[in-house]
Design a protein around this motif. Structure first.
Motif, PDB file in Angstrom:
ATOM      1  N   ARG A 194       0.854  -1.196   0.000  1.00  0.00           N
ATOM      2  CA  ARG A 194       0.000   0.000   0.000  1.00  0.00           C
ATOM      3  C   ARG A 194       0.887   1.242   0.000  1.00  0.00           C
ATOM      4  N   TYR A 195       0.526   2.237  -0.796  1.00  0.00           N
ATOM      5  CA  TYR A 195       1.388   3.411  -0.899  1.00  0.00           C
ATOM      6  C   TYR A 195       0.604   4.661  -1.303  1.00  0.00           C
ATOM      7  N   THR A 196       1.219   5.809  -1.050  1.00  0.00           N
ATOM      8  CA  THR A 196       0.830   7.086  -1.653  1.00  0.00           C
ATOM      9  C   THR A 196       2.095   7.677  -2.265  1.00  0.00           C
ATOM     10  N   THR A 197       1.971   8.321  -3.422  1.00  0.00           N
ATOM     11  CA  THR A 197       3.142   8.775  -4.164  1.00  0.00           C
ATOM     12  C   THR A 197       3.585  10.166  -3.742  1.00  0.00           C
ATOM     13  N   ALA A 205      -3.354  13.366  -3.532  1.00  0.00           N
ATOM     14  CA  ALA A 205      -2.298  12.357  -3.461  1.00  0.00           C
ATOM     15  C   ALA A 205      -2.705  11.105  -4.234  1.00  0.00           C
ATOM     16  N   GLN A 206      -1.777  10.537  -4.988  1.00  0.00           N
ATOM     17  CA  GLN A 206      -2.014   9.309  -5.732  1.00  0.00           C
ATOM     18  C   GLN A 206      -1.699   8.121  -4.829  1.00  0.00           C
ATOM     19  N   PHE A 207      -2.650   7.215  -4.714  1.00  0.00           N
ATOM     20  CA  PHE A 207      -2.445   6.073  -3.836  1.00  0.00           C
ATOM     21  C   PHE A 207      -2.842   4.783  -4.547  1.00  0.00           C
ATOM     22  N   TYR A 256       7.711   7.353  -2.925  1.00  0.00           N
ATOM     23  CA  TYR A 256       6.479   7.256  -2.154  1.00  0.00           C
ATOM     24  C   TYR A 256       6.494   8.208  -0.964  1.00  0.00           C
ATOM     25  N   LYS A 257       5.348   8.808  -0.749  1.00  0.00           N
ATOM     26  CA  LYS A 257       5.166   9.616   0.451  1.00  0.00           C
ATOM     27  C   LYS A 257       4.964   8.723   1.657  1.00  0.00           C
ATOM     28  N   THR A 258       4.161   7.695   1.462  1.00  0.00           N
ATOM     29  CA  THR A 258       3.999   6.644   2.466  1.00  0.00           C
ATOM     30  C   THR A 258       4.028   5.303   1.752  1.00  0.00           C
TER      31      THR A 258
END
Length: 320
Positions: A194-197, A205-207, A256-258
């Motif tokens: 799982r991620y956010t860009t 945010a793109q996830f 990735y942000k997260t």
């Protein structure tokens, strides 16, 4: 010599004609009504876990082997009028037919369900499933819920692969757990990334969420046969890949942000292990005309399918 050669050629030609004639006679039209086709059977699938909030069972009818291609593709095999009950000891619950819409795969999910609070799923308890259709067809099965086994560690790593003129770095995780000694144990490892860009120009945010892809032959399905009581390790569970440009690795964390990986270690019963193992083998050889057929086991009395228990434990690795 020429006469002898001519006779041999004539004999060869006549032999070929005879063989071709015999081969063509091997093809015979058969009336399907003479094949003695069995009537469609009930196909039942259900999996019980203490972690589930919904008890769900799917009931359909099997397709016959012989039929036109259109009838085999029709999606009209769901049974909507059956009486489906789950019981344990003196307790029981009736599952009601539900045709809900799933936004994740854009199809209706046809199944019988009930809230799990009406019949709690408990480790070591045996549950009985009974299905009775409106026309009198019956199917039944039982399963016992295995105890949980918790994953102990999850490790993040990568490898470089050559893809033609380019190279890529593939990222994966490995999961380890301690197998309980003195008893047979079966496992199914699964999970998702799982991620956010990182996107400074995006207003939103793109996830995304992607299932992990396992590289072992059994796709995350394991038995402790021969390794009882040891520390077991999963195959590589791939998450994503990055291109290598001028021998410089695009930094994983900068994308990735997260980012996090959730791995589920499911302790499953023997029925689950044998059924899923056969399905995996069948998918592996189904396009090979020379492969031995794979028989799919069933523990459904009066039908086909799988009714099994499992216990899920999860571990999460945060990557930034």
């Amino acid at each position: 010599m020429r006469i002898y050669s001519g006779i041999c050629s004539l004999i060869a030609c006549l032999t070929a004609i005879i063989l071709l004639g015999n081969c063509s006679s091997l093809r015979n039209e058969v009336d399907p009504s003479q094949l003695g086709l069995a009537s469609p059977k009930l196909v039942v699938s259900g999996y019980l876990s203490p972690q589930d909030t919904i008890l769900a069972v799917k009931v359909t009818r099997s397709n016959t082997v012989v039929g036109d291609s259109l009838s085999l593709l029709q999606m009209g095999n769901n049974i909507t009028d059956a009486t489906v009950t789950l019981s344990e000891g003196s307790r029981s619950v009736t599952l009601l037919y539900n045709s809900s819409y799933s936004s994740t795969d854009s199809v209706a999910q046809h199944y019988y369900s009930a809230n799990a609070r009406l019949l709690p799923i408990i480790v070591g308890h045996t549950y009985t499933l009974n299905v009775v259709t409106a026309n009198g067809q019956r199917a039944s099965s039982t399963c016992t819920i295995p105890g949980p086994v918790s994953p102990t560690t999850i490790t993040f790593d990568s490898l470089t692969e050559n893809r033609g003129r380019f190279q890529s770095r593939r990222y994966y995780v490995l999961t380890r757990w301690q197998d309980p000694a003195g008893q047979p144990n079966y496992y199914q490892v699964a999970g998702y990334f799982r991620y956010t860009t990182q996107c400074t120009t995006c207003q939103v945010a793109q996830f995304g969420t992607f299932p992990l892809s396992f590289d072992d032959d059994n796709r995350g399905l394991f038995s402790d046969a021969g390794v009882d009581g040891t520390t077991m390790i999963s195959g590589r569970a791939y998450m994503t890949s990055s291109s290598l440009t001028n021998d410089q690795l695009t930094n994983f964390y900068s994308q990735y942000k997260t980012a996090s990986v959730i791995v589920n270690l499911m302790s499953v019963d023997q029925t689950f292990y044998q059924f899923q193992g056969a399905v995996i083998r069948q998918r592996r050889v189904r396009n090979n005309p020379f492969a031995e057929p794979v028989l799919i086991p069933s523990n459904i009395n009066g039908g086909l399918g799988c009714f099994a228990g499992y216990n899920n434990s999860a571990i999460t690795l945060t990557l930034n």
